[in-house]
Scaffold this motif. Sequence first.
Motif, PDB file in Angstrom:
ATOM      1  N   VAL A 177      14.622  -0.396   2.932  1.00 26.23           N
ATOM      2  CA  VAL A 177      13.760   0.816   3.199  1.00 26.23           C
ATOM      3  C   VAL A 177      12.141   0.199   3.363  1.00 26.23           C
ATOM      4  N   LEU A 178      11.270   0.322   4.610  1.00 27.81           N
ATOM      5  CA  LEU A 178       9.990   0.013   5.025  1.00 27.81           C
ATOM      6  C   LEU A 178       9.268   1.493   4.132  1.00 27.81           C
ATOM      7  N   CYS A 179       8.472   0.888   3.264  1.00 28.15           N
ATOM      8  CA  CYS A 179       7.701   1.542   2.469  1.00 28.15           C
ATOM      9  C   CYS A 179       6.043   1.534   2.535  1.00 28.15           C
ATOM     10  N   SER A 180       5.062   2.821   2.331  1.00 24.87           N
ATOM     11  CA  SER A 180       3.660   2.477   2.172  1.00 24.87           C
ATOM     12  C   SER A 180       3.295   2.799   0.971  1.00 24.87           C
ATOM     13  N   VAL A 181       2.211   2.070   0.347  1.00 23.92           N
ATOM     14  CA  VAL A 181       1.433   2.723  -0.910  1.00 23.92           C
ATOM     15  C   VAL A 181       0.670   3.469  -0.666  1.00 23.92           C
ATOM     16  N   VAL A 182       0.844   4.372  -1.708  1.00 23.95           N
ATOM     17  CA  VAL A 182      -0.226   5.811  -1.450  1.00 23.95           C
ATOM     18  C   VAL A 182      -1.127   5.565  -2.796  1.00 23.95           C
ATOM     19  N   GLY A 183      -0.549   4.751  -3.887  1.00 20.94           N
ATOM     20  CA  GLY A 183      -1.177   4.841  -5.060  1.00 20.94           C
ATOM     21  C   GLY A 183      -0.757   3.980  -6.298  1.00 20.94           C
ATOM     22  N   GLY A 184      -1.180   3.963  -7.604  1.00 18.39           N
ATOM     23  CA  GLY A 184      -0.530   3.291  -8.555  1.00 18.39           C
ATOM     24  C   GLY A 184      -0.834   1.818  -8.843  1.00 18.39           C
ATOM     25  N   GLN A 185      -0.419   1.310  -9.818  1.00 19.28           N
ATOM     26  CA  GLN A 185      -0.765  -0.171 -10.106  1.00 19.28           C
ATOM     27  C   GLN A 185       0.425  -0.495 -11.082  1.00 19.28           C
ATOM     28  N   PHE A 186       0.682  -2.075 -10.996  1.00 17.08           N
ATOM     29  CA  PHE A 186       1.733  -2.653 -11.698  1.00 17.08           C
ATOM     30  C   PHE A 186       1.432  -2.605 -13.260  1.00 17.08           C
ATOM     31  N   ALA A 187       2.625  -2.273 -13.937  1.00 18.25           N
ATOM     32  CA  ALA A 187       2.465  -2.429 -15.416  1.00 18.25           C
ATOM     33  C   ALA A 187       3.840  -2.975 -15.969  1.00 18.25           C
ATOM     34  N   PRO A 188       3.674  -4.162 -16.695  1.00 14.68           N
ATOM     35  CA  PRO A 188       4.996  -4.692 -17.094  1.00 14.68           C
ATOM     36  C   PRO A 188       6.173  -3.526 -17.911  1.00 14.68           C
ATOM     37  N   ASN A 189       7.455  -3.679 -17.506  1.00 14.50           N
ATOM     38  CA  ASN A 189       8.243  -2.619 -18.083  1.00 14.50           C
ATOM     39  C   ASN A 189       9.884  -3.228 -18.694  1.00 14.50           C
ATOM     40  N   SER A 190      10.551  -2.483 -18.856  1.00  6.39           N
ATOM     41  CA  SER A 190      11.948  -3.081 -19.266  1.00  6.39           C
ATOM     42  C   SER A 190      12.646  -3.923 -18.118  1.00  6.39           C
ATOM     43  N   GLU A 191      12.594  -3.633 -16.837  1.00  3.85           N
ATOM     44  CA  GLU A 191      13.240  -4.367 -15.959  1.00  3.85           C
ATOM     45  C   GLU A 191      12.207  -5.586 -15.337  1.00  3.85           C
ATOM     46  N   THR A 192      10.964  -5.541 -15.089  1.00  3.47           N
ATOM     47  CA  THR A 192      10.184  -6.519 -14.523  1.00  3.47           C
ATOM     48  C   THR A 192       8.934  -6.781 -15.301  1.00  3.47           C
ATOM     49  N   VAL A 193       8.547  -8.117 -15.075  1.00  7.75           N
ATOM     50  CA  VAL A 193       7.497  -8.646 -15.980  1.00  7.75           C
ATOM     51  C   VAL A 193       6.241  -8.996 -15.061  1.00  7.75           C
ATOM     52  N   ALA A 194       6.250  -9.008 -13.880  1.00  6.95           N
ATOM     53  CA  ALA A 194       5.131  -9.215 -12.917  1.00  6.95           C
ATOM     54  C   ALA A 194       5.395  -8.856 -11.520  1.00  6.95           C
ATOM     55  N   SER A 195       4.359  -8.683 -10.817  1.00  7.56           N
ATOM     56  CA  SER A 195       4.489  -8.219  -9.336  1.00  7.56           C
ATOM     57  C   SER A 195       3.634  -9.061  -8.480  1.00  7.56           C
ATOM     58  N   GLY A 196       3.914  -9.341  -7.226  1.00  6.31           N
ATOM     59  CA  GLY A 196       2.829  -9.998  -6.276  1.00  6.31           C
ATOM     60  C   GLY A 196       3.192  -9.906  -5.016  1.00  6.31           C
ATOM     61  N   TYR A 197       2.407 -10.149  -3.999  1.00  4.71           N
ATOM     62  CA  TYR A 197       2.406 -10.215  -2.746  1.00  4.71           C
ATOM     63  C   TYR A 197       2.662 -11.831  -2.262  1.00  4.71           C
ATOM     64  N   PHE A 198       3.554 -11.994  -1.252  1.00  6.32           N
ATOM     65  CA  PHE A 198       3.938 -13.169  -1.028  1.00  6.32           C
ATOM     66  C   PHE A 198       3.972 -13.483   0.664  1.00  6.32           C
ATOM     67  N   PRO A 199       3.379 -14.442   1.273  1.00  3.85           N
ATOM     68  CA  PRO A 199       3.708 -14.738   2.733  1.00  3.85           C
ATOM     69  C   PRO A 199       5.184 -15.143   2.735  1.00  3.85           C
ATOM     70  N   LEU A 200       5.687 -15.072   3.892  1.00  4.82           N
ATOM     71  CA  LEU A 200       7.029 -15.579   4.320  1.00  4.82           C
ATOM     72  C   LEU A 200       7.243 -16.889   4.089  1.00  4.82           C
ATOM     73  N   ASP A 201       6.111 -17.602   4.419  1.00  5.72           N
ATOM     74  CA  ASP A 201       6.593 -19.374   4.240  1.00  5.72           C
ATOM     75  C   ASP A 201       6.179 -19.769   2.751  1.00  5.72           C
ATOM     76  N   ARG A 202       5.865 -18.849   1.668  1.00  5.54           N
ATOM     77  CA  ARG A 202       5.822 -19.234   0.628  1.00  5.54           C
ATOM     78  C   ARG A 202       6.337 -18.253  -0.419  1.00  5.54           C
ATOM     79  N   LEU A 203       7.605 -18.066  -0.321  1.00  3.90           N
ATOM     80  CA  LEU A 203       8.290 -17.108  -1.070  1.00  3.90           C
ATOM     81  C   LEU A 203       8.801 -17.732  -2.493  1.00  3.90           C
ATOM     82  N   PRO A 204       8.675 -17.187  -3.605  1.00  5.79           N
ATOM     83  CA  PRO A 204       8.996 -17.668  -4.913  1.00  5.79           C
ATOM     84  C   PRO A 204      10.557 -17.560  -5.094  1.00  5.79           C
ATOM     85  N   PRO A 205      11.030 -18.239  -6.072  1.00  8.37           N
ATOM     86  CA  PRO A 205      12.615 -18.404  -6.257  1.00  8.37           C
ATOM     87  C   PRO A 205      12.915 -16.726  -6.300  1.00  8.37           C
ATOM     88  N   LEU A 206      14.161 -16.635  -5.467  1.00  9.14           N
ATOM     89  CA  LEU A 206      14.729 -15.215  -5.107  1.00  9.14           C
ATOM     90  C   LEU A 206      15.844 -14.848  -5.987  1.00  9.14           C
TER      91      LEU A 206
END
Length: 206
Positions: A150-179
């Motif tokens: 699903v293509l989504c648009s951001v309307v607010g909020g910010q990342f906070a560590p939680n029980s499922e994820t420890v970080a977030s980030g934006y990446f270009p297609l040619d520099r994706l991290p280990p998926l």
Amino acid sequence: MEQNEKWLQWAVELQSLAQAGLYYGKDPFDRERYERIREISAEMVSCKSGLSMEKVEDLFCGESGYQTPKLDTRAAIFRDGEILLVQENNGTWSLPGGWVDVDLSAAESAVKEVREEAGLEVTADLVIAVQDREKHNRPVYACKVCKIFVLCSVVGGQFAPNSETVASGYFPLDRLPPLAEEKNTAEQVRMCFDAHRAEHWTTLFD
């Protein structure tokens, strides 16, 4: 499906037949046979996968009624031409997402998963694709899964560590991290970029 995964296909088919029999069958002796068929299918999965019978029965035999695929949503969110990924506890990265809850629509579930995993409030704008998971991701699961991107648009909020994820980030297609390729492959992420860049996108489906 690869030849060495045929056993899983057979186990899934046995489970599906047994579940339908238990739902529609009335004769108590037939129901006993269906229970045993379901048990055998779980034993097959446990033996070949190394998972405990308890875990397999929880994942594989916990539903009733006619068996249908589970739904999984994955949200594609972009900023300045880069895609949002969240880092899981094992170090791999994925599009925010998860199972569709029984009391939510696919769109509502996508919004909820982004809020929980990325801390962002989003709108669900467009279905990019509906995919048969086993055609795109490995390992194959014991249950059938349809993945909804699903293509989504951001309307607010910010990342906070939680029980499922420890970080977030934006990446270009040619520099994706280990998926986390059991959830999303580079090909699937590329598909999301294509949808984001397209003037008019036609939903893909298997």
